[in-house]
Design a protein around this motif. Structure first.
Motif, short mmCIF file in Angstrom:
data_model
loop_
_atom_site.label_atom_id
_atom_site.label_comp_id
_atom_site.label_asym_id
_atom_site.label_seq_id
_atom_site.Cartn_x
_atom_site.Cartn_y
_atom_site.Cartn_z
N TRP A 129 0.86 -1.17 0.00
CA TRP A 129 0.00 0.00 0.00
C TRP A 129 0.91 1.23 0.00
O TRP A 129 1.75 1.40 0.87
N PRO A 136 -2.89 0.94 -3.57
CA PRO A 136 -2.06 -0.26 -3.45
C PRO A 136 -1.50 -0.68 -4.81
O PRO A 136 -2.13 -0.48 -5.84
N ALA A 165 -2.91 -4.06 5.65
CA ALA A 165 -2.10 -2.90 5.22
C ALA A 165 -1.51 -2.13 6.39
O ALA A 165 -0.47 -1.48 6.25
#
Length: 315
Positions: A129, A136, A165
């Motif tokens: 990300w 991303p 993430a």
């Protein structure tokens, strides 16, 4: 330097962006050679520069992703696995049954996808990300992976993007934690690929031949179906062991499964079509693109999924 490294002279004079601090999620991180990861990470940074360049000409698709709060308490939770898979499909309005083109799903919803030769047998894909772009990136391996394996890899990386993430890098350095998070990504990817009700409804027998009859329609490997069947308690440990023994006896682990050579891999289109439009509409010539993005031309074409020679004129 330019001659030895086979890069354009301008490569050393281009402005450098700040690197993202978020972790990169590597498939097979524990077994992939560090030099292969280093090479792949460089190409991820090149991909970001490509996207930065294209963003000056095009509005890229808006990010449209569900996000799930991470908790280690969800490790081993089948309820969490099935819920996340169901909610992702519902969020994107994916109809019941086999998963449609996985790369198209990601690109349509703002995830940037590329494919490269990573030159490492077990490094199938990786993702990050990017806070710099607030999107991303997913990088897939072109090396050996079958169409079904690539579809699974795409969904595995999607799980990292939507669920993991915010996991700090220091946690990923813990071997046990890393294995747990990879297992969870595999489980959710399986559930995305083969939702329980529809998959079980079409499976006439949890056998190698039974799985093989579903492979083309579902775009899932027999190996993935064995694991999904175990995950859904359609088979027990002894059944799974027998299936894997027979799977190996048929040579499918070493030589590939039936239909692997028939099923075509899904391809990224977003970046490639952007470059094609720049050239077709006369906005930028191939030489101007190469000047603005001074990477080895073959790497640039590969990252953009362009036909060889599109930018170099050499086929």
């Amino acid at each position: 330097f330019a001659s030895i490294l086979k890069v354009p002279y301008d490569y050393f004079f281009r402005p450098l962006g700040t690197k993202d601090d978020r972790p990169i999620f590597w498939r097979a991180r524990l077994s992939a050679p560090p030099i292969a990861r280093d090479r792949a990470e460089v190409r991820l940074e090149w991909m970001k520069e490509i996207v930065d360049y294209l963003a000056s000409y095009f509005d890229l698709p808006s990010l449209n992703l569900p996000r799930f709060e991470f908790s280690e308490d969800n490790f081993g939770s089948s309820d969490f696995v099935e819920r996340v898979a169901r909610e992702i499909r519902e969020f994107w309005d994916i109809r019941p049954g086999p998963m449609p083109d996985t790369i198209e799903q990601l690109e349509t919803n703002g995830v940037l996808v590329s494919r490269i030769h990573v030159r490492a047998d077990k490094l199938d894909a990786f993702s990050q990300w990017s806070d710099r772009f607030n999107v991303p990136f997913v990088m897939l391996s072109r090396d050996k992976a079958s169409a079904c394996r690539q579809r699974f890899d795409v969904l595995h990386e999607l799980v990292h993007i939507t669920c993991h993430a915010d996991v700090p890098q220091k946690r990923l350095n813990d071997r046990a934690f890393y294995k747990a998070i990879e297992k969870q990504a595999d489980q959710i990817a399986s559930a995305l690929l083969m939702p329980e009700a529809e998959f079980v409804g079409e499976l006439y027998a949890p056998s190698l031949d039974g799985f093989l009859t579903l492979k083309e329609r579902w775009g899932a490997s027999v190996a993935a179906m064995i694991m999904r069947s175990k995950q859904l308690d359609l088979i027990d440990d002894d059944d799974a062991r027998r299936l894997w023994i027979n799977y190996n006896r048929r040579g499918w682990r070493s030589n590939g499964e039936p239909l692997d050579g028939k099923l075509e891999k899904e391809e990224p289109h977003l970046i490639r079509r952007s470059f094609e439009l720049l050239i077709e509409e006369g906005v930028q010539s191939a030489s101007q693109i190469v000047k603005a993005l001074p990477f080895p031309t073959s790497d640039l074409e590969e990252l953009a999924d362009l036909e060889q020679g599109t930018l170099s004129g050499v086929t």
